[in-house]
Enzyme design. Structure first.
Site, PDB file in Angstrom:
ATOM      1  N   SER A 180       0.841  -1.201   0.000  1.00 40.45           N
ATOM      2  CA  SER A 180       0.000   0.000   0.000  1.00 40.45           C
ATOM      3  C   SER A 180       0.868   1.240   0.000  1.00 40.45           C
ATOM      4  O   SER A 180       2.016   1.220   0.463  1.00 40.45           O
ATOM      5  CB  SER A 180      -0.898  -0.001   1.239  1.00 40.45           C
ATOM      6  OG  SER A 180      -1.509   1.259   1.443  1.00 40.45           O
ATOM      7  N   TYR A 193      -2.142  -1.418  10.340  1.00 37.56           N
ATOM      8  CA  TYR A 193      -2.294  -1.766   8.921  1.00 37.56           C
ATOM      9  C   TYR A 193      -1.074  -1.316   8.115  1.00 37.56           C
ATOM     10  O   TYR A 193      -0.503  -2.109   7.354  1.00 37.56           O
ATOM     11  CB  TYR A 193      -3.563  -1.119   8.378  1.00 37.56           C
ATOM     12  CG  TYR A 193      -3.747  -1.226   6.882  1.00 37.56           C
ATOM     13  CD1 TYR A 193      -4.319  -2.355   6.307  1.00 37.56           C
ATOM     14  CD2 TYR A 193      -3.381  -0.180   6.026  1.00 37.56           C
ATOM     15  CE1 TYR A 193      -4.511  -2.456   4.942  1.00 37.56           C
ATOM     16  CE2 TYR A 193      -3.561  -0.268   4.655  1.00 37.56           C
ATOM     17  CZ  TYR A 193      -4.125  -1.404   4.116  1.00 37.56           C
ATOM     18  OH  TYR A 193      -4.305  -1.488   2.755  1.00 37.56           O
TER      19      TYR A 193
END
Length: 288
Positions: A180, A193
């Site tokens: 990401s 995350y």
């Protein structure tokens, strides 16, 4: 389809169950790859895509099918989403096998690979894509339970899946991991995350070096903000309403804009790439 056509009005909405259902989203993500024209780049290949029921995983699985691959789609419990992905893959004339379960379980990861081998006799492409996220304002709000769940789902699963798949992967096989943009720029609300996504970058680079002698290529994709079920199942309705506006292009990406990166990395076009990360993120320049 133009950039303006990709920009959607996203009304406030929320789902109480992660990783979320594509069927419940308004508007629906563009994940059916309608404008993508295949050319046989993956003809005869067998791919395993985790989180393939919706979002980026669905678009990638359909894109693989358009290029000639059959696909094993692994997902948690979004059965209707998964059946729709299966229908779309079969509409391309390719086979699709579904397997539901918790990616954080090593036993399930072994079953995913066993399903691919028992169904098709081989495995050529592994896409480690499934993930979850739980926003918190402070590190003090992240419980041990949340921390372990996030890491088991997002990064432990990649170890489990590759361990199970490796005995079946031959020279030329591809492993593609979803990291990401948060791995590079950080995220104050997604501390655990983004930490897993940073770990995935290191995992990709290290695994690529470990497997290079076997001629197995390992790369990753680092999407920016993308309109997938993970968004309404993670954030408040007010934050969903503004989702993607922070990107330089001023909008969220669509799954069908991200999937071509996976198709490229799975194909012979990427035969001289390993240990690399692609960045379809809406124009956010990051250190790669």
């Amino acid at each position: 389809m133009s950039d303006q056509d990709k920009k959607m009005d996203i009304p406030p909405q929320h789902q109480d169950h992660q990783p979320g259902s594509q069927q419940q989203m308004t508007p629906k993500p563009l994940a059916e790859m309608r404008n993508y024209k295949g050319s046989g780049k993956l003809k005869g290949k067998i791919a395993l895509v985790t989180g393939g029921d919706s979002g980026i995983g669905r678009a990638t699985a359909i894109g693989f099918a358009k290029e000639g691959a059959s696909v094993v789609v692994a997902y948690l419990d979004e059965h209707e989403d998964a059946k729709e992905t299966q229908r779309l893959i079969e509409a391309e004339g390719r086979e699709c096998v579904l397997i539901a379960g918790d990616i954080g379980s090593e036993d399930y990861c072994r079953k995913m690979v066993e399903t691919a081998i028992s169904s098709f006799g081989r495995l050529d492409i592994v896409v480690n894509n499934a993930a979850q996220q739980y926003p918190q304002e402070s590190i003090t709000d992240i419980t041990e339970e949340q921390l372990l769940k996030t890491f088991r789902t997002n990064i432990f699963s990649m170890f489990f899946t590759v361990k199970a798949a490796l005995p079946h992967l031959k020279e030329g096989a591809r492993i593609i991991n979803t990291t990401s943009v948060t791995a590079y720029r950080g995220s104050p609300q997604l501390l655990d995350y983004s930490s897993t996504k940073g770990a995935i970058v290191a995992f990709t680079r290290s695994l690529s070096k470990q497997l290079i002698s076997k001629k197995i290529l390992v790369n990753a994709v680092a999407p920016g903000p993308v309109w997938t079920p993970l968004i309404p199942s993670s954030f408040s309705p007010e934050n969903v309403d503004k989702f993607g506006e922070q990107s330089p292009l001023g909008r969220a990406g669509q799954p069908d804009e991200i999937a071509p990166s996976y198709i490229f990395l799975a194909s012979e076009d990427a035969s001289f790439m390993s240990g690399q990360v692609l960045h379809p993120n809406g124009g956010d320049v990051v250190n790669s």
